[in-house]
Design a protein around this motif. Structure first.
Motif, PDB file in Angstrom:
ATOM      1  N   PHE A   4     -74.839   2.632 -10.419  1.00 39.51           N
ATOM      2  CA  PHE A   4     -73.874   3.729 -10.379  1.00 39.51           C
ATOM      3  C   PHE A   4     -73.035   3.684  -9.098  1.00 39.51           C
ATOM      4  N   ASP A   5     -73.574   3.052  -8.080  1.00 40.71           N
ATOM      5  CA  ASP A   5     -72.924   3.063  -6.773  1.00 40.71           C
ATOM      6  C   ASP A   5     -72.161   1.767  -6.523  1.00 40.71           C
ATOM      7  N   VAL A   6     -71.357   1.351  -7.484  1.00 38.44           N
ATOM      8  CA  VAL A   6     -70.539   0.149  -7.327  1.00 38.44           C
ATOM      9  C   VAL A   6     -69.552   0.390  -6.188  1.00 38.44           C
ATOM     10  N   PRO A   7     -69.405  -0.553  -5.270  1.00 41.73           N
ATOM     11  CA  PRO A   7     -68.475  -0.353  -4.156  1.00 41.73           C
ATOM     12  C   PRO A   7     -67.057  -0.085  -4.642  1.00 41.73           C
ATOM     13  N   GLU A   8     -66.353   0.758  -3.945  1.00 39.44           N
ATOM     14  CA  GLU A   8     -64.964   1.049  -4.289  1.00 39.44           C
ATOM     15  C   GLU A   8     -64.148  -0.246  -4.250  1.00 39.44           C
ATOM     16  N   GLY A   9     -63.363  -0.455  -5.277  1.00 38.18           N
ATOM     17  CA  GLY A   9     -62.543  -1.655  -5.343  1.00 38.18           C
ATOM     18  C   GLY A   9     -63.204  -2.844  -6.011  1.00 38.18           C
ATOM     19  N   ASP A  10     -64.466  -2.722  -6.413  1.00 40.93           N
ATOM     20  CA  ASP A  10     -65.135  -3.817  -7.122  1.00 40.93           C
ATOM     21  C   ASP A  10     -64.337  -4.137  -8.388  1.00 40.93           C
ATOM     22  N   PRO A  11     -63.985  -5.401  -8.619  1.00 39.91           N
ATOM     23  CA  PRO A  11     -63.176  -5.740  -9.802  1.00 39.91           C
ATOM     24  C   PRO A  11     -63.886  -5.504 -11.128  1.00 39.91           C
ATOM     25  N   PHE A  12     -65.191  -5.268 -11.083  1.00 40.00           N
ATOM     26  CA  PHE A  12     -65.943  -4.939 -12.290  1.00 40.00           C
ATOM     27  C   PHE A  12     -66.475  -3.504 -12.207  1.00 40.00           C
ATOM     28  N   PRO A  14     -65.919   0.830 -12.914  1.00 41.83           N
ATOM     29  CA  PRO A  14     -65.808   1.593 -14.156  1.00 41.83           C
ATOM     30  C   PRO A  14     -64.421   1.590 -14.780  1.00 41.83           C
ATOM     31  N   HIS A  15     -63.419   1.073 -14.077  1.00 46.12           N
ATOM     32  CA  HIS A  15     -62.082   0.926 -14.657  1.00 46.12           C
ATOM     33  C   HIS A  15     -61.999  -0.307 -15.553  1.00 46.12           C
ATOM     34  N   ASN A  16     -63.011  -1.163 -15.522  1.00 45.14           N
ATOM     35  CA  ASN A  16     -62.970  -2.439 -16.240  1.00 45.14           C
ATOM     36  C   ASN A  16     -63.885  -2.380 -17.469  1.00 45.14           C
ATOM     37  N   LEU A  17     -65.193  -2.492 -17.261  1.00 48.06           N
ATOM     38  CA  LEU A  17     -66.206  -2.383 -18.321  1.00 48.06           C
ATOM     39  C   LEU A  17     -66.000  -3.388 -19.468  1.00 48.06           C
ATOM     40  N   PRO A  18     -66.051  -4.682 -19.169  1.00 45.91           N
ATOM     41  CA  PRO A  18     -65.968  -5.683 -20.236  1.00 45.91           C
ATOM     42  C   PRO A  18     -67.261  -5.739 -21.041  1.00 45.91           C
ATOM     43  N   GLY A  33     -73.960  -5.695 -24.256  1.00 50.75           N
ATOM     44  CA  GLY A  33     -74.021  -5.213 -22.890  1.00 50.75           C
ATOM     45  C   GLY A  33     -72.632  -4.933 -22.350  1.00 50.75           C
ATOM     46  N   VAL A  34     -72.567  -4.081 -21.354  1.00 47.62           N
ATOM     47  CA  VAL A  34     -71.316  -3.779 -20.653  1.00 47.62           C
ATOM     48  C   VAL A  34     -71.559  -4.032 -19.170  1.00 47.62           C
ATOM     49  N   ARG A  35     -70.651  -4.769 -18.561  1.00 45.51           N
ATOM     50  CA  ARG A  35     -70.828  -5.126 -17.154  1.00 45.51           C
ATOM     51  C   ARG A  35     -70.281  -4.040 -16.235  1.00 45.51           C
ATOM     52  N   LEU A  36     -71.073  -3.700 -15.231  1.00 42.81           N
ATOM     53  CA  LEU A  36     -70.652  -2.791 -14.168  1.00 42.81           C
ATOM     54  C   LEU A  36     -71.125  -3.393 -12.856  1.00 42.81           C
ATOM     55  N   GLY A  37     -70.183  -3.849 -12.040  1.00 46.84           N
ATOM     56  CA  GLY A  37     -70.548  -4.529 -10.806  1.00 46.84           C
ATOM     57  C   GLY A  37     -71.362  -5.767 -11.107  1.00 46.84           C
ATOM     58  N   ASP A  38     -72.526  -5.871 -10.448  1.00 42.34           N
ATOM     59  CA  ASP A  38     -73.397  -7.025 -10.694  1.00 42.34           C
ATOM     60  C   ASP A  38     -74.599  -6.651 -11.557  1.00 42.34           C
ATOM     61  N   HIS A  39     -74.393  -5.652 -12.446  1.00 43.41           N
ATOM     62  CA  HIS A  39     -75.419  -5.242 -13.395  1.00 43.41           C
ATOM     63  C   HIS A  39     -74.852  -5.229 -14.812  1.00 43.41           C
ATOM     64  N   VAL A  40     -75.762  -5.213 -15.780  1.00 42.30           N
ATOM     65  CA  VAL A  40     -75.400  -5.145 -17.191  1.00 42.30           C
ATOM     66  C   VAL A  40     -76.095  -3.940 -17.811  1.00 42.30           C
ATOM     67  N   LEU A  41     -75.318  -3.082 -18.439  1.00 35.47           N
ATOM     68  CA  LEU A  41     -75.876  -1.925 -19.144  1.00 35.47           C
ATOM     69  C   LEU A  41     -76.217  -2.307 -20.577  1.00 35.47           C
ATOM     70  N   ASP A  42     -77.426  -2.004 -20.995  1.00 38.06           N
ATOM     71  CA  ASP A  42     -77.802  -2.156 -22.400  1.00 38.06           C
ATOM     72  C   ASP A  42     -77.097  -1.040 -23.169  1.00 38.06           C
ATOM     73  N   PRO A 386     -55.549   0.028 -12.220  1.00 41.31           N
ATOM     74  CA  PRO A 386     -55.043   1.341 -11.812  1.00 41.31           C
ATOM     75  C   PRO A 386     -55.240   1.585 -10.320  1.00 41.31           C
ATOM     76  N   ASP A 387     -54.259   2.238  -9.692  1.00 43.63           N
ATOM     77  CA  ASP A 387     -54.360   2.641  -8.282  1.00 43.63           C
ATOM     78  C   ASP A 387     -54.616   1.465  -7.351  1.00 43.63           C
ATOM     79  N   GLY A 388     -54.084   0.304  -7.705  1.00 50.35           N
ATOM     80  CA  GLY A 388     -54.179  -0.845  -6.816  1.00 50.35           C
ATOM     81  C   GLY A 388     -55.470  -1.619  -6.873  1.00 50.35           C
ATOM     82  N   VAL A 389     -56.443  -1.195  -7.665  1.00 43.23           N
ATOM     83  CA  VAL A 389     -57.706  -1.920  -7.771  1.00 43.23           C
ATOM     84  C   VAL A 389     -57.534  -3.103  -8.709  1.00 43.23           C
TER      85      VAL A 389
END
Length: 404
Positions: A4-12, A14-18, A33-42, A386-389
């Protein structure tokens, strides 16, 4: 770091969610799965735990059911997942359903139906023309500015990133050889491309117009169209690519939904020829994407092709692909063709980077004209968000191994 605590500006973030398909550690079961930072959500487990009506689409071993569900479902699911990973009230339920990316096994994210590859970069087409038709009055073929040129490939050899690529064998004949010979390709190449993934099928006999692009195409991914240039050169007259292309096509394990790339929409290059009505996009929303790509060999960056320079858009390619009445199927994949910019550093193939082998690349581990056994090729990319990220695209990696 907790997901949940993905660093601000991480390219993966919550604005991405591939989306992808993975197996958790110690399991052979596959699920979305959905990628968030360096984790994968089931995603399937999260949907079930939170009572989502879309659980049946996400608790599956492939993305195809979600792809087929259509644009309304795509938007609803994306909106729901964004809430699951950002709203504090969901944290206790969702956080245990994340897995470290480094510990899961990633799979081909969808079942590929048909595969089509295009030739949409004017810079690439002109470079190839200058190399192989130096005496022609124009480096482009006469039809190039009138329609997106493409060919039908082999869907059964589309593989996920990380899969080894076996050096193909076939017939080849140099111009000075008296007869063809058979053996492993000695001019093995890459093509840095972007692939588009079709979700909603179409009816046979009904072309898909430009304006329906986003109703049918779910998302995109990076794609490497491996090419055996020596096999291709001998077989490809008078028809098109065949064995020189069909041995392997690598795609990312992550499919980025088009909704994550709205900030990256750009107008394509100015048209120099009047287009027939079914390809005329002058009154459509901007059809290009500002994707900044990078090509590396054995960890050394050799090119940075800009996707924004592509002459033909994905919407035009889809319209042309179906204008004769050919139908779409869920899981269809079509490639953009080699992405090349106007400068030498922006060329998306070794064919261009070495000018057909004339000018070898100087790499830290030696010179290259074409790929050697053991070489590892990686394509990566990002897009403005969005917003430069930045919006990160899942990378595509493949290692060349010798044939048997």
């Amino acid at each position: 770091m907790p997901p949940f605590d993905v660093p601000e500006g991480d390219p993966f973030g919550p604005h991405n969610l591939p989306y992808g398909v993975f197996s958790p550690p110690g399991s052979s079961e596959r699920t979305v799965g959905v990628r968030l930072g360096d984790h994968v959500l089931d995603a399937g487990a999260a949907a079930h735990a939170l009572g989502s009506p879309y659980a049946s689409l996400l608790a599956r071993p492939t993305l195809n059911p979600l792809l087929a569900a259509g644009r309304t479902a795509w938007s609803d699911v994306r909106r729901a997942i964004t809430a699951w990973v950002t709203v504090p009230a969901h944290r206790e339920t969702v956080e245990p359903l994340f897995h470290p990316l480094s510990e899961v096994t990633l799979h081909l994210p969808f079942e590929v139906a048909d595969y089509v590859d295009f030739y949409a970069s004017e810079n690439h087409a002109r470079n190839v023309g200058r190399m192989f038709r130096p005496d022609a009055p124009d480096s482009l073929t006469p039809n190039w500015k009138h329609l997106p040129i493409g060919y039908h490939g082999r869907s059964g050899t589309v593989v996920v990133s990380g899969t080894d690529v076996v050096r193909p064998a076939g017939q080849r004949k140099a111009p000075t050889d008296p007869a063809p010979v058979f053996g492993p390709s000695v001019r093995l190449d890459i093509e840095a491309e972007v692939g588009f993934v079709v979700g909603v099928p179409s009816e046979m006999g009904r072309p898909v117009p430009l304006g329906a692009f986003r109703d049918h195409v779910f998302g995109l991914c990076l794609l490497n169209d491996w090419s055996a240039r020596d096999i291709q050169a001998w077989e490809y007259v008078p028809l098109g690519p065949f064995l020189g292309k069909s041995f392997a096509t690598s795609v990312s394990a992550w499919i980025t939904p088009l909704d994550a790339l709205d900030a990256a929409r750009v107008a394509p290059p100015e048209r120099t020829h009047e287009l027939l009505p079914y390809l005329d996009d002058s009154d459509e929303e901007p059809g290009g994407y500002d994707l900044r790509m990078s090509v590396s060999i054995n960890g050394h960056v050799v090119a940075e092709p800009p996707f924004s320079t592509m002459y033909w858009t994905a919407a035009q390619q889809l319209a042309h692909m179906t204008v004769n009445g050919a139908s779409l199927r869920t899981g269809d994949l079509y490639g953009s063709g080699t992405v090349s910019g106007p400068t030498e550093r922006e060329r998306g193939s070794l064919l261009e980077l070495t000018w057909n082998g004339r000018d070898p690349l100087e790499l830290p581990d030696g010179k290259r004209t074409f790929l050697e056994d053991g070489d590892v090729v990686t394509l990566s990319a990002w897009a403005p968000g969005p917003d430069g990220v930045r919006v990160g695209l899942g990378e595509v990696t493949g290692r060349i191994v010798p044939g048997s």
